[in-house]
Every structure is written in C-alpha cells, then in structure tokens.
Write a protein that holds these residues in place. Structure first.
Motif, PDB file in Angstrom:
ATOM      1  N   HIS A 108       0.812  -1.211   0.000  1.00  0.00           N
ATOM      2  CA  HIS A 108       0.000   0.000   0.000  1.00  0.00           C
ATOM      3  C   HIS A 108       0.846   1.262   0.000  1.00  0.00           C
ATOM      4  N   PHE A 109       2.101   1.129   0.459  1.00  0.00           N
ATOM      5  CA  PHE A 109       2.943   2.301   0.603  1.00  0.00           C
ATOM      6  C   PHE A 109       3.738   2.580  -0.674  1.00  0.00           C
ATOM      7  N   ARG A 110       3.526   1.709  -1.671  1.00  0.00           N
ATOM      8  CA  ARG A 110       4.372   1.719  -2.850  1.00  0.00           C
ATOM      9  C   ARG A 110       4.550   3.103  -3.471  1.00  0.00           C
ATOM     10  N   ASP A 111       3.423   3.845  -3.617  1.00  0.00           N
ATOM     11  CA  ASP A 111       3.500   5.119  -4.327  1.00  0.00           C
ATOM     12  C   ASP A 111       4.350   6.154  -3.616  1.00  0.00           C
ATOM     13  N   ARG A 112       4.547   5.965  -2.324  1.00  0.00           N
ATOM     14  CA  ARG A 112       5.305   6.981  -1.592  1.00  0.00           C
ATOM     15  C   ARG A 112       6.668   6.458  -1.139  1.00  0.00           C
ATOM     16  N   CYS A 113       6.951   5.212  -1.481  1.00  0.00           N
ATOM     17  CA  CYS A 113       8.139   4.590  -0.909  1.00  0.00           C
ATOM     18  C   CYS A 113       9.374   4.854  -1.774  1.00  0.00           C
ATOM     19  N   ALA A 114      10.468   5.195  -1.106  1.00  0.00           N
ATOM     20  CA  ALA A 114      11.711   5.485  -1.814  1.00  0.00           C
ATOM     21  C   ALA A 114      12.338   4.216  -2.387  1.00  0.00           C
ATOM     22  N   PHE A 115      11.957   3.063  -1.819  1.00  0.00           N
ATOM     23  CA  PHE A 115      12.594   1.809  -2.259  1.00  0.00           C
ATOM     24  C   PHE A 115      11.702   0.988  -3.169  1.00  0.00           C
ATOM     25  N   ALA A 116      10.572   1.524  -3.531  1.00  0.00           N
ATOM     26  CA  ALA A 116       9.598   0.719  -4.274  1.00  0.00           C
ATOM     27  C   ALA A 116      10.203   0.155  -5.555  1.00  0.00           C
ATOM     28  N   SER A 117       9.829  -1.064  -5.860  1.00  0.00           N
ATOM     29  CA  SER A 117      10.298  -1.688  -7.085  1.00  0.00           C
ATOM     30  C   SER A 117       9.231  -2.637  -7.583  1.00  0.00           C
TER      31      SER A 117
END
Ligand SMILES: Nc1ncnc2c1ncn2[C@@H]1O[C@H](COP(=O)(O)OP(=O)(O)OP(=O)(O)O)[C@@H](O)[C@H]1O
Ligand code: SF4
Ligand SMILES: [Mg+2]
Lengths: 329, 305, 298
Positions: A285-294
């Motif tokens: 759920h945090f993907r859009d705001r996450c610095a590490f999202a992949s």
C-alpha cells in the motif's frame, strides 16, 4: 493474553463501492500493557477500535479469524454477551468530548447508569463510585458536579467525565481513541498524564490510538503502525524506536528531530497521498510513496518477522536501507 | 430562562394582537355587517339605522380598538342568530372540540411514536416501510371522505358504532380515529427522523460503548432527545386539528366549536364567526407558547438562558 | 502471517446494495406519483373528448343507476349516475379539471407570495427576517378552513375566489423553505462576487438566488398543490367551495352523502379519485425531494 485479534477485516459499503477500512489486522494486548496504534488520518484506527466493541455502523461487515477477550470468543458472542463486556470489562474513550455526553441527562445520571447496567448495586453505591472517580480524574467538588449537565462543563472537564465513566466498573482494558486531539495543548498534556497514571495505578490494559509519537515513546509497551487499512509494523516500543524496519515507520520517525525523545506533536507529514481504501490494492500500500519501491512490491506483501516480537510488512527490511533520517525527501 | 419566557410571552401577545386585527379586518372588509344584522328582508334604511347604532361608520381602527376593549372584558359581542352573548355560547362548544381533539392527539401519539421509534431504529426494514405506507396514505386521505368511509363500514355495513352525536364512548371512536389519523403522519415522520439522527450521535455511541441496555439507549437516551422537537410539532398539530374540526364535526354532527363555526358562516352570524376565528387563533398562539415553555423547561441547555 | 483476503464475500455485496435501495424506492414513488398525476392531467385535458355524456345533463330515468360492476349496472353509465341522473364517469372526468386548476392555481399564487416573503427574509435578514417570521407565525395561527369558509361565504363561491383564498392562506411553507435556502445561498461565493461587481439586489435575486431555489420551489409546489386540492374538496363538501352544478369531487361526495345508506359508491368513487390524485401529487413531491437531496428521505 487479555485481548487477541487475528486477521481482522472490516468492510463498509459506500456509494463508491465497498470500502475496506481494516485489512487483515492482528495484534494483542496483555493485562496491564499499553498498546499504541499510530498511523495517518483515515488509515483505519478508529474503525479497528470500534470493531473491538461491536460498535461499527450497522452496514459494516466485520470478520476475523480470531478475536478473544480474556479467552472468550468475541466473534460468536451474542449481542447480550458483548454488551455485558462493554463498559464493564472493556471500555472506550472517544475523540470528541463535546458531543460524547447526553445533553439531556445530568452527569450523575450518566455515570450511575453505567454502573447500574453492570452491577446489581443500588444507585447510592453507584453515586459513591461516581464521586470517587470524578475526584480521581481531578474534578473538584465532585458531589456537586453530579447534578450538572454536560453543557455546563468545558471540553477538558467533559473528557475527564468520560474517562470516569469508562472506569465506573473497573474495566480491565480501555480503548482510548485519540482522547485529547480535540482539546487545548495544555489540557492535552494534563489529561494524558492522568490517563497514564490511572493506567498504571489501576493496572489497566490500554489501547491508545494517537498521532502523537512523543506520547507513544513515553507510554507504549508495544506499538502497532497502521497504513491504509493494514498493520505495517508491530514491535515492542523500545525496539520500534531504536530499530524501525518499515520505510513508512522510518519516514515517520525520521522526520522527528530526535527519534528517541520526540516532542509532543502530531504525526509528521510525509509527501504523497494515501491510496483509496475503496479499491483494494494488490501490492504494498505504501508503494507510491516509498523510496525503495520496485516491481517486486506489486505482489501482496505479508507481515514477516524481522526481530524478536517484531514484524513488518515490507520485502526490503533485510536489505540495509539508507539511514532513517535521509529517507524523508 | 425567565428572560426567555418573558420575551416569548411578549411575542405571543404581539402575535395575538396582530391575529385578532387580521380576524377583525377580514370580516370587516368582507361584507356589510349592518345588512347582515338587519337580515335579508330589511330595507336600506334599516341597515343605515343599525350602522348608526353599532358605530359601523367609524374608521376600521377605531372599531377594532373598541372591539379589542370589549374582548379584553370578555365581551365577544352578541350572536345574531342566538340573540345572546357569543361568549356564553362558545365556551361549552370549545370544551367539546378540545375533548375530542385531546383524545385524537393521544390516539395519534400512541400509534405514531412507537411506529416512528421502530422505523427509526430499523430504517428500511419491513416495519419502516409499513409505517411509511401508513403515513403516505394518511397524508393523502381527505378526512371528510375517510369519515364517511368509516361510517359506511362501521355504522352501516356492520352497525357497531354510532355515526353522529356524542353520547357514549362509542360515539367518540370514529371522530377520534379520523382526527387522529390526520395528525399521525407528521408525528410519525418526525419521530422517525429524530430517532435516526439521535441514534447517529456520539452520545448514543458512548452509551452503547458503556454497555447500557438497548432499551435504555432507545427510550431513555435517544427518544428523549428525539422527543423535544415532538413537543412543538404535536402542539402545532393539535392546533391544526382543532381548526380542522370543522369538517369532522360536521360529518359526525358533533356539537363542537367547529360545527358551530360552519353553521354560523351559513347563517351569516358574523360576531360568532369572528369570535370563533379569534379563539382558534389565540388557542394556537397559546399552544405554541406552552410548547416552547415546556421545551425550554425540559432542555437543560435552554433552561440556562 | 496471512495474505490479504483477495475475494469479496457475497455478504458484502448485499450490504452494499442495501445502501442504495432507499433511493430506488424514492424513484418508485416518484414514478407512481408522476403516472397518477399525468393520468389526471390527461383526464382533465381530454374530458370533452372521452366523457361519454354531458356532465350536467340530467336524466331522470337514470337516477341512481349503479356502476357497471353492480347488479343492474350498464355500460351506458360505467360509474353509474347520481341523484339527478348525471353520468358519474363524465362528472369525474370534468372534476379532474377543477382539482387541477385549483391545485396549480393555488400553488402559483401562494408560491409568488411565499417566495417573495421568504427571499426577502433570507436575503436581508435582521429586522426584515424577524417581521417575516412574525407574519409566518401569524399565518400558521389562522385556522385555514374556517377563514376560507368565511371568505367564500362573504365573497360568494366561485373557482377564482376559492383559488385566491387558498393561495393567500397556503404560502407559509414556501416562505419557510425559500427563506432557509436563501440564507444558505446568501453567503455563497457567487452571490458575494455578484455583490462586489455591483449587481443590484433585484438582479442578484433574479440571476443568482431564484435559479438555485427552483428545485425546492417545485417540491413545495407539489406538496401545496396536494393540500389545496384537499382543501377545495373539503370546502366544496361543506357547501362553500365551488358552486353547485360544477362537478367538483368534494361536491360530488357531499351530494352523495344523502345516499350513503343505499348508494355508497356515490361517495367512494369520487373519494378514491381524490385520494389517488393527492397521493400521486404527494408521492411526486416526496420523490423529487429524495432525488434532489443527497441524503435522501429522513
Ligand atoms: N461510517 C463510515 N462510513 C463510511 N466510511 C467510513 C465510516 N467510518 C470510517 N470510514 C472510512 O474508513 C476509513 C478509516 O477510517 P477511520 O475513522 O478508522 O480512520 P482513523 O485512522 O481513525 O483516522 P483519524 O486519525 O482521522 O481518526 C476512512 O477511509 C473512512 O473514510
Ligand atoms: S514493500 Fe516495497 S514499496 Fe512497500 S514499503 Fe517495502 S520497499 Fe516500499
Ligand atoms: Mg479516528
């Protein structure tokens, strides 16, 4: 374990479709323990609290794989049984003291009603208990106050009355849903000190829902961090502050000047917006705001153990992330 | 509270004065009272004579003030038909109307409040739809026709209830049913919406969180709050009901004020009509005043002011 | 621990659907109401074409002819004939004209009065508002039927007198509703903007306020129309509404009253027509309110 909740889900039907306010939330509270639930506005904290007491709006649907209070199964409990728990062994304090009391009944009447609902005692015994508790929560001339109506009291005093009301039957667990957010800052501190003191001296279990990380650092034994309907991290307080694992938690703590001694203040803001709870999101759920999202974050992320009694809902907790403070852009 | 009461009473007096002026002006401008008094078999000279005696040539305001002065002394003029003081005639008639009205109001409340509570507690349930149906029908049924239907069914087809007059309790059944049904929908709807909004409030949530029984939550906490606006509504409904008694009393031949009014209009008995209109209006003003006072007394937030 | 529950249990769908049902119900009422009202409108408009007989033509041989479903009834007088042998169906059809004229006429007259008072009260507030509220309370205190009876008795009974009298008496709801909406509108940005641009009060009312009141006005108009129709019938029933040979439904019921023992259908038939028309108008009003306010009925 006093309260044990596993895989709690709450769905509220809305015009736009089913809103999944709480998704797969698990936590537990032991006797005398304080659990803090933190998270941004709208992440499902209040709905979680209300579902514990069976106070959700009628249209809402609750499900859980396990929900016990002192060993009793709360899922199969009848209305009558859950009512016998509420206000008796399991109490709740709400966010908005100005409207939490019935305007047409005296304080005494409302306090004693709680006692009479659960104890076979007479009104006099209830009255004495009410006077004792009002004094205990720091209201002067308690006996006289019993004859007053809610509108004659300030917000802070009303919240004290609500606290006294919640304590009328010596509950084992109190759920406090942002009990001070609506009040002045000075009164907030006073009331929180009072709650913490009451909790200790009465040996209450407490679930404190709050935005205030400073308060959490001071009173919590255990912390649950929620984000968009899910628990994203759950750990003992000391562990969480010293060793936050989830990027969201780290961002929260990172934006506080000194994570081990945060001041009293509302939850720091993190850029970006929370996803809607109406469309169920597949991956993190945090993907859009996450610095590490992949790309790997697009599949459902389970809560995984990341330490002793410490779980987080992120696939990159093992990888050494950059320093917590630098995650906040 | 005292301040509020005084202000409210002052307003009521002002209102009463204004309403009485309207009443007076209405009848004054509407027709030639002298001709009416003289009767149809009179000449223009007769009418002129009467005009002199009664002072009908004075300006409206002078006549009005004279009339108010008399009214304040309890003199409502003389009935042209009965040839005796109106005040002597209408008192007993009003007692009859009020009696039927009170029974009807009680009947309406006994049905409407429980229905409204149930409908508000379970919105969109079967009982809510049933209640809504009754209300919608009640608002559309013309009371005089409903009265006749009841007579057809209960006095003619199955002759178990009398259709006219007021003797035994049986005589009251049909009129009370008709009048009561008339004010039921409004009371029902307000109870329903009041319960719905009361049940959504924070204090009800608190009461529930404290484990109070559903009965206490519904009837002591929610209904009490929902009932406050009901006081004003019921008193207004009572007023409308009395004013509407003309129709029901004429169908059931009840010797009340409404029937008297109807007959007096037919007889061109202007002083009586004037007095009755005035009394109905004043009664309404008084009722709403009492309702406001009761409201203020029951609501601790108002009591303080 | 566990994965997110992927599928939605069917119970949730059902609950979600239940949320929307009241609005649908509002629509059903609206549709029924509209259908009834349209039927009445057609009856009134085409009465001269479809009525089998002249509604005023007396036929002594047909006196008290029963409706076709009764024993002895015939298709010549489908709904029977009254005490003067006038065809009941024809009178019923023409009667719709009277009810609708009264209903619409009264709604227009009372709408103009009430809206003027309501807008003035809401827009200017303060003293104007206090005075308007005083007038409204005074109006509520007046016994409508009694005054209408008295006025009709004094001015003589005619369609116009009844319509004007009712119009002068039934403006209170218009005033209350427009006042409340105007108070809300007054502080809105577009009104303030118009004020800053120097629009006159009349222009603001015409261009900014009135268009926004239309929804509410329509709703109140239908409800007032229903009330006016009932009141006209009641007045006519009491003998002080529209004058005698006119086929007002109230008058028909009144004339049928004498035959209550043996020809009760003389009462029930026009009563049902009256009931349906009022019901339809009310349903239409309630339905309009349901679909125009976001929270629906309550
Ligand atoms: N009665 C309701 N009907 C529809 N949606 C609701 C209802 N109550 C809560 N929600 C939705 O559920 C979600 C979670 O709400 P909740 O009140 O639990 O948030 P919260 O974490 O307590 O926020 P806050 O910190 O602002 O109190 C929100 O998206 C909210 O809009
Ligand atoms: S799962 Fe991926 S997107 Fe989610 S918090 Fe961890 S790294 Fe960020
Ligand atoms: Mg909340």
């Amino acid at each position: 374990m006093l309260l044990n909740v596993q895989n709690l889900n709450v769905m509220i039907p809305t015009q736009g479709g089913p809103l999944h306010a709480v998704q797969d939330v698990s936590f537990s509270v032991s006797k005398g323990e304080t659990l803090c639930i933190v998270g941004e506005s709208g992440c499902g904290k209040s709905v979680t609290a209300l579902s514990l007491l069976g106070l959700l709006p009628k249209s809402a649907k609750r499900s859980a794989s396990r929900m016990t209070f002192d060993g009793q199964d709360m899922i199969t409990m009848s209305d009558k049984q859950i009512r016998a728990l509420r206000g008796n062994r399991l109490s709740m304090i709400f966010q908005e003291p100005m409207t939490a009391l019935n305007p047409l009944h005296t304080l005494g009447r409302q306090l004693t009603d709680v006692y009479m609902a659960h104890r076979r005692g007479n009104r006099e015994a209830a009255r004495q208990r009410a006077v004792y508790l009002l004094e205990r929560v720091g209201i002067a001339k308690a006996a006289e106050r019993l004859g007053q109506y809610p509108h004659e009291l300030s917000g802070g005093l009303r919240q004290r009355v609500v606290i006294a009301m919640a304590l009328m039957c010596e509950p084992e667990l109190i759920v406090a849903d942002e009990p001070t957010t609506a009040l002045d800052v000075t009164i907030q501190a006073e009331l929180l000190r009072l709650l913490a003191e009451l909790q200790k001296s009465m040996g209450l279990g407490m679930i404190m829902i709050t935005h205030d990380l400073g308060l959490v650092s001071r009173i919590a034994d255990r912390v649950v961090v929620m984000y968009a309907g899910q628990v994203i991290e759950n750990a003992l307080a000391k562990e969480l502050f010293e060793n936050p694992k989830h990027p969201y938690t780290r961002a929260l703590l990172g934006s506080v000047p000194d994570p081990s001694h945060p001041r009293m203040q509302p939850l720091p803001s993190i850029p970006g917006t929370v996803p809607s709870l109406v469309q169920k999101m597949e991956g993190c759920h945090f993907r859009d705001r996450c610095a590490f999202a992949s790309e790997e974050c697009r599949v459902p992320i389970p809560l995984v153990g990341v330490g002793a009694e410490h779980v987080a809902r992120c696939i990159k907790t093992g990888a050494q992330a950059p320093n917590a403070r630098s995650t906040a852009p | 509270m005292l301040n509020y009461a005084l202000r409210r009473i002052f307003m009521a007096c002002l209102l009463a004065l204004f309403v009485s002026f309207l009443t007076y002006a209405l009848i004054f401008t509407a027709g030639d009272p002298a001709a009416a008094i003289a009767g149809s078999a009179s000449t223009a000279a007769d009418a002129e004579n009467i005009r002199q005696i009664y002072g009908f040539d004075d300006p409206l305001i002078v006549q009005y003030l004279r009339w108010v002065g008399n009214v304040l002394q309890g003199d409502l003029g003389n009935s042209l038909y009965f040839r005796q003081p109106v005040s002597e005639i209408i008192l007993s008639r009003f007692a009859v109307t009020a009696q039927v009205g009170i029974f009807a109001l009680i009947f309406a409340m006994l049905i409407a409040v429980p229905l409204g509570v149930a409908a508000g507690r379970w919105p969109n349930s079967l009982i809510d739809r049933g209640a809504l149906f009754i209300a919608v029908v009640g608002q559309a049924v013309p009371s005089f026709w409903f009265a006749l239907l009841l007579i057809i069914v209960f006095s003619i087809t199955f002759p178990i209830l009398p259709s006219s007059g007021l003797g035994t309790w049986r005589h009251y059944v049909l009129p009370v049913l008709v009048l009561g049904y008339f004010s039921m929908p409004a009371i029902m709807r307000l109870t329903r919406s009041g319960m719905i909004s009361a049940l959504e409030t924070d204090y009800i949530r608190t009461a529930r969180a404290m484990g109070l029984s559903e009965r206490r939550v519904l009837f002591d906490y929610a209904l009490r709050n929902a009932a406050l606006p009901l006081i004003s509504l019921s008193s207004a409904q009572f007023g409308f009901m009395l004013a509407g008694s003309v129709v029901v009393e004429s169908v059931f031949a009840i010797p009340g004020a409404g029937r008297l009014a109807w007959e007096s209009i037919g007889r061109a008995d202007l002083p009586t009509v004037q007095a009755l209109v005035l009394c109905f209006s004043l009664f309404y003003v008084l009722l709403t005043l009492l309702a406001d006072m009761l409201n203020a007394a029951l609501d601790p937030r108002m009591r303080m002011k | 621990m566990t994965d997110i529950v992927a599928s939605t249990p069917p119970a949730q769908d059902r609950a979600a659907r239940r949320m929307r049902r009241p609005r649908w119900m509002g629509h059903a009422g609206l549709i029924i109401g509209l259908a009834i009202l349209l039927t009445c409108l057609l009856m009134a408009l085409f009465a001269p074409l479809v009525a089998p007989h002249d509604p005023y033509a007396q036929d002594l041989l047909s006196r008290f002819a029963p409706p076709v479903w009764h024993e002895g009834g015939s298709w010549n007088h489908v709904l029977g004939a009254d005490h003067l042998g006038r065809d009941y169906l024809s009178r019923l059809l023409y009667g719709a004209q009277i009810s609708l004229i009264i209903g619409i006429g009264t709604a227009i007259v009372s709408g103009i009065i009430g809206t003027t008072i309501g807008i003035a009260a809401g827009y200017f507030g303060g003293k104007v508002d206090s005075i308007a509220m005083f007038f409204i309370t005074a109006r509520l205190a007046m016994p409508v039927i009694l005054i209408a009876l008295a006025v009709v008795a004094l001015f003589g009974s005619s369609l116009t007198v009844v319509m004007l009298t009712l119009g002068l008496l039934l403006w209170d709801r218009f005033a209350l509703v427009t006042r409340a909406s105007t108070i809300q509108l007054r502080s809105q940005e577009f009104v303030t903007a118009a004020q800053i641009q120097g629009a006159s009060t009349l222009q603001i009312v015409r261009h900014e306020i009135l268009p926004n009141l239309l929804n509410n006005l329509l709703i109140v108009a239908t409800l007032e129309m229903a009330q006016a129709i009932v009141l006209e019938a009641a007045l006519s029933f009491l003998g002080l509404g529209v004058p005698a040979p006119l086929p007002s439904w109230g008058l028909m019921i009144s004339e049928g009253k004498a035959s209550i023992l043996f020809e009760p259908w003389l009462i029930t038939i026009p009563g049902i027509a009256l009931f349906l028309l009022v019901l339809g108008t009310n349903l239409l009003g309630d339905g309009l309110r349901d679909i125009t306010t976001p929270q629906g009925r309550n």
